[in-house]
Design a protein around this motif. Structure first.
Motif, short mmCIF file in Angstrom:
data_model
loop_
_atom_site.label_atom_id
_atom_site.label_comp_id
_atom_site.label_asym_id
_atom_site.label_seq_id
_atom_site.Cartn_x
_atom_site.Cartn_y
_atom_site.Cartn_z
N GLU A 194 0.85 -1.20 0.00
CA GLU A 194 0.00 0.00 0.00
C GLU A 194 0.88 1.24 0.00
OE1 GLU A 194 -3.96 1.78 2.18
OE2 GLU A 194 -2.68 0.43 3.34
N GLU A 229 2.20 2.82 -7.75
CA GLU A 229 1.30 1.67 -7.76
C GLU A 229 1.42 0.89 -9.07
OE1 GLU A 229 -2.32 3.14 -4.81
OE2 GLU A 229 -2.49 3.51 -6.97
N LYS A 233 2.61 -2.95 -9.44
CA LYS A 233 1.70 -3.92 -10.06
C LYS A 233 2.35 -4.61 -11.25
CE LYS A 233 -2.67 -1.58 -8.94
NZ LYS A 233 -3.80 -0.79 -9.52
N VAL A 239 -1.29 -4.59 -5.17
CA VAL A 239 -1.35 -3.27 -4.57
C VAL A 239 -2.78 -3.03 -4.07
CG1 VAL A 239 -1.14 -0.79 -4.99
CG2 VAL A 239 0.49 -2.36 -6.03
N ARG A 241 -5.49 -0.42 -1.46
CA ARG A 241 -5.74 0.81 -0.71
C ARG A 241 -6.73 0.45 0.38
NH1 ARG A 241 -6.19 6.05 -4.77
NH2 ARG A 241 -4.29 5.65 -5.98
#
Length: 242
Positions: A194, A229, A233, A239, A241
């Motif tokens: 994150e 991110e 990825k 990834v 949130r």
């Protein structure tokens, strides 16, 4: 045996999955200038309360109906592992009682793996990929942190690595490459990452604690976060949130 805490309460999804009873333990061995909880830095300074291990267990048991959506108990800080002896006893006992336990940590304790058999979730910060820079800014090097991340992943823990993205500290393209290079070496079966954008939520607290808040020009853009991110990825790493 007692814990020194400076806060507790329920929080949903921010400190592990589901609704969780979160204990903020006093003391931290880092001095991150952006810290959101400066009141938790020093073990014996400021306002805090003490709870026995038995009291925490009883609170957790009473709270079981509130642990919806795979919730449970989270220990955070400050840095929870600075109170390792009572913490270890707690996670053992709570695990025996079928309660999901999560730890939020800066990952610097070489004894952190002692907790692994009793944890469902580990949330660990990686603030900078370079150890020299990491130590210069936070006061602590990152070799033990990286080793604990690797060990947690190999032990099959549900592992969330959080990167606080801070302009002028760790948000450059070179930093991103270094982060990705390390993360690619981690067992990715249970790994999530994150990216947290810098904020000033702790600024007023620093002033109330009589401390100088020195962060300047530290905000990052949403595009910078998206770039991080995307690259992570693209390396085959999940990834999230929260």
């Amino acid at each position: 045996m007692e814990l020194k805490i400076f806060g507790k309460g329920f929080n949903f999804s921010q400190d592990g999955p589901g609704n969780r009873l979160v204990y903020h333990l006093k003391g931290c061995n880092m001095r991150c200038p952006w810290c959101s909880n400066p009141e938790g830095m020093r073990v014996n300074e400021g306002e805090f309360s003490t709870l026995s291990v038995e009291e925490v267990i009883n609170e957790a048991l009473i709270s079981i109906p509130m642990f919806f959506e795979n919730g449970g108990v989270t220990f955070t800080g400050g840095e929870a592992t600075l109170q390792l002896e009572p913490l270890l006893l707690l996670v053992k006992e709570l695990s025996k009682k079928g309660i999901s336990v999560a730890i939020e940590t800066n990952g610097t304790s070489p004894k952190l793996p002692e907790l692994f058999p009793f944890l469902k979730h580990l949330i660990i910060d990686l603030k900078h990929p370079n150890s020299t820079t990491h130590k210069a800014v936070t006061g602590v090097a990152n070799e033990v942190i990286k080793q604990n991340i690797l060990s947690a992943a190999e032990n099959g823990l549900d592992l969330l690595v959080r990167i606080p993205l801070i302009n002028g500290f760790n948000a450059s393209k070179d930093n991103l490459k270094e982060f990705v290079e390390f993360l690619k070496s981690v067992n990715r079966n249970n790994l999530k990452v994150e990216i947290l954008k810098y904020h000033e939520y702790g600024k007023d607290k620093w002033q109330k604690c009589g401390l100088e808040y020195t962060m300047k020009d530290a905000f990052v853009t949403e595009q910078q976060r998206l770039d991080f991110e995307t690259e992570i990825k693209n390396a085959g790493i999940t990834v999230v949130r929260t």
